[in-house]
Write an enzyme that holds these catalytic residues in place. Structure first.
Site, PDB file in Angstrom:
ATOM      1  N   ARG A 129       0.821  -1.220   0.000  1.00 26.13           N
ATOM      2  CA  ARG A 129       0.000   0.000   0.000  1.00 26.13           C
ATOM      3  C   ARG A 129       0.854   1.270   0.000  1.00 26.13           C
ATOM      4  O   ARG A 129       1.975   1.280   0.504  1.00 26.13           O
ATOM      5  CB  ARG A 129      -0.965  -0.034   1.197  1.00 26.13           C
ATOM      6  CG  ARG A 129      -1.919  -1.215   1.080  1.00 26.13           C
ATOM      7  CD  ARG A 129      -2.872  -1.296   2.245  1.00 26.13           C
ATOM      8  NE  ARG A 129      -3.789  -0.164   2.259  1.00 26.13           N
ATOM      9  CZ  ARG A 129      -4.649   0.047   3.255  1.00 26.13           C
ATOM     10  NH1 ARG A 129      -4.683  -0.754   4.293  1.00 26.13           N
ATOM     11  NH2 ARG A 129      -5.473   1.082   3.194  1.00 26.13           N
ATOM     12  N   ASP A 327     -15.495   2.367   3.631  1.00 27.34           N
ATOM     13  CA  ASP A 327     -15.234   0.950   3.936  1.00 27.34           C
ATOM     14  C   ASP A 327     -16.452   0.055   3.686  1.00 27.34           C
ATOM     15  O   ASP A 327     -16.358  -1.166   3.817  1.00 27.34           O
ATOM     16  CB  ASP A 327     -14.796   0.797   5.393  1.00 27.34           C
ATOM     17  CG  ASP A 327     -13.409   1.385   5.630  1.00 27.34           C
ATOM     18  OD1 ASP A 327     -12.617   1.441   4.671  1.00 27.34           O
ATOM     19  OD2 ASP A 327     -13.124   1.790   6.773  1.00 27.34           O
TER      20      ASP A 327
HETATM   21  C1  S3P Z   1      -9.494   5.114   8.657  1.00 27.00           C
HETATM   22  C2  S3P Z   1      -9.584   5.830   7.497  1.00 27.00           C
HETATM   23  C3  S3P Z   1      -9.950   5.250   6.206  1.00 27.00           C
HETATM   24  C4  S3P Z   1     -10.588   3.875   6.341  1.00 27.00           C
HETATM   25  C5  S3P Z   1      -9.860   3.021   7.335  1.00 27.00           C
HETATM   26  C6  S3P Z   1      -9.829   3.685   8.695  1.00 27.00           C
HETATM   27  C7  S3P Z   1      -9.086   5.801   9.905  1.00 27.00           C
HETATM   28  O1  S3P Z   1      -8.798   5.121   5.418  1.00 27.00           O
HETATM   29  O2  S3P Z   1     -10.656   3.233   5.096  1.00 27.00           O
HETATM   30  O3  S3P Z   1     -10.484   1.744   7.473  1.00 27.00           O
HETATM   31  O4  S3P Z   1      -9.277   5.244  10.994  1.00 27.00           O
HETATM   32  O5  S3P Z   1      -8.581   6.935   9.813  1.00 27.00           O
HETATM   33  P1  S3P Z   1      -8.241   6.354   4.507  1.00 27.00           P
HETATM   34  O6  S3P Z   1      -7.737   7.406   5.383  1.00 27.00           O
HETATM   35  O7  S3P Z   1      -7.132   5.728   3.680  1.00 27.00           O
HETATM   36  O8  S3P Z   1      -9.413   6.769   3.666  1.00 27.00           O
END
Ligand code: S3P
Length: 452
Positions: A129, A327
């Protein structure tokens, strides 16, 4: 393959009504932040309802490695003795964040403005990632980083000895990036400003204020402007973690597509930056109601009641809603396959860089089970087959992604034939009680070909 090596095949058979109460675990985002901010406060933070999934346990381990005392008192009760802002010790081992993008990105931010060096790694999914989205702004504080090509883990972060505050406009809608910059800003003197064009989950802002940091949020023409004053003394907190709306999504969506179902999912966090799925389901015609709406620990909470909904229709989900349900698109696509008409989901490019490329992973599994899917770079669509119309009978790959595995288990509950995944192991990262909880409601799940 699960993060632990041995794949755990799982199968979900069509089942009768799902009924009863689904007590889903604590919120993953809030759990990570409770441990990290607890570790940066001076004194003892008490946490109840912590999600004890692998992702969060990896963050607990990491906070110990940075010098905080983290204690599991049993039953979701934890305490963290923090070392104060700027008080992190240098870990003597590599920090393994497992499957967790949130864990690694937030921790990188939290240590980036202390004069210490740490090396981070993860499982095969996390090591693919993109991390440059976090290291790009951290460099502005004076932090250095070196990782693999394309900004991938394993990666070493050399914290800035003399950090300077930054002003940063987040180029992608990401609460993880926003939070990493804010956590780094804690140990930079002066004001760190983060601007986001689209609002993303705001748990960090709420919790930073709760821990006593000086933080303001303004909605302006530029976007949401968040200003944090560095070098506060964070005061330890007592935190009750609300149950996770992203986990609630699975029993809720399963109930909507399984004949005769009536499921209550109590105490779900309904922060508006997280509740987009439930709005969307109601627009599709789902019988989904909020009961006993209240506020707990600074977050809006309600009990959700979901009933079998045979007449749902596909809609076009507004792209500006994407961040509030990012999500939940995998399981929404399963509901869409059980609705009539076409479901269009746009503005969702970020789905391609989650634990898996979630558009690709869902499209493959949906097609393997007789559902028509179309996709572009930042959109996808699903042709509804009507309630109970999904043929099923296919085997899906979960690509080390908990939400992909759980979405296909939900699909099997309302399909004509069973649906299988090659590996349900990753479910333990966010929802370790998924199998007993769902079978308790009436789901028919097999793990390694044996009933759960
Ligand atoms: C999260 C942010 C989201 C989400 C992840 C949890 C967080 O990701 O998809 O499961 O706790 O800040 P992104 O910041 O990459 O959108």
């Amino acid at each position: 393959m699960s993060g632990h090596g041995t794949p755990i095949p799982m199968t979900s058979h069509p089942c009768g009504p799902l009924t009863g109460t689904a007590e889903v675990p604590g919120d993953k985002s809030i759990s990570h932040r409770s441990l990290i901010l607890g570790a940066m406060a001076v004194g003892e933070t008490r946490i109840s309802g912590l999600l004890e999934g692998e992702d969060v346990l990896d963050t607990a381990k990491a906070m110990r490695a940075f010098g905080a005392e983290v204690t599991d008192h049993g039953g979701g009760e934890w305490s963290v003795h923090g070392v104060g802002v700027g008080g992190f010790a240098e870990p003597d081992q590599v920090i393994d964040c497992g499957n967790s993008g949130t864990g690694v990105r937030l921790i990188m931010g939290a240590m980036a403005t202390s004069p210490i060096t740490a090396t981070f790694t993860g499982d095969a999914s996390l090591n693919k990632r993109p991390m440059a989205r976090v290291t790009d702004p951290l460099v502005l504080f004076g932090t250095q980083s070196v990782g693999r090509n394309g900004g991938r883990l394993p990666m070493t972060i050399v914290g800035a000895a003399d950090p300077i505050p930054v002003r940063y406009e987040v180029p992608v809608p990401s609460a993880q990036v926003k939070s990493a910059v804010l956590l780094a800003g804690l140990n930079a003197p002066g004001k760190t400003v983060v601007i986001e064009k689209e609002a993303t989950r705001d748990h960090s802002e709420r919790m930073l204020a709760g821990f006593g940091a000086e933080i303001t949020v303004e909605d302006t023409d530029e976007g949401r402007v968040i200003t944090l004053t560095g070098r506060p003394e964070l005061k330890p907190q007592v935190i009750a973690v609300p149950r996770d709306p992203s986990s609630a999504a699975f029993p809720v969506c399963a109930a909507l597509i399984t004949p005769g179902s009536d499921v209550l999912v109590p105490g779900i966090g309904l922060n508006p930056t997280r509740a987009g799925l439930f709005t969307t389901l109601r627009e599709m015609g789902a019988d989904l109601t909020y009961e006993n709406e209240r506020e707990e620990g600074g977050e809006p909470v309600a009990d959700l009641r979901a009933k079998y909904s045979p007449n749902m229709k596909g809609i076009s989900v507004p792209p500006e809603r994407a961040a509030s349900m990012i999500d939940e698109y995998p399981v929404l696509s399963v509901v869409a396959a059980n609705a009539t008409g076409t479901m269009i989901m746009g503005g969702v490019k970020e789905l391609r860089v989650k634990e898996s490329d979630r558009i690709d992973a869902m499209a493959r599994g949906l097609r393997a089970n007789g559902v028509t899917v179309d996709e572009g770079d930042d959109w996808w669509s699903v042709e509804g087959l009507g309630i109970g119309g999904v043929p099923g009978g296919g085997i899906c790959e979960s690509f080390l992604d908990h939400r992909i595995a759980m979405s296909f288990m939900v699909m099997g509950m309302g399909a004509k034939k069973a649906v299988s995944v090659d590996d349900g192991g990753p479910i333990a990262t966010s929802f370790p009680i998924f199998e007993p909880l769902m079978t308790g409601l009436g789901a028919k799940l097999l793990r390694d070909n044996r009933p759960v």
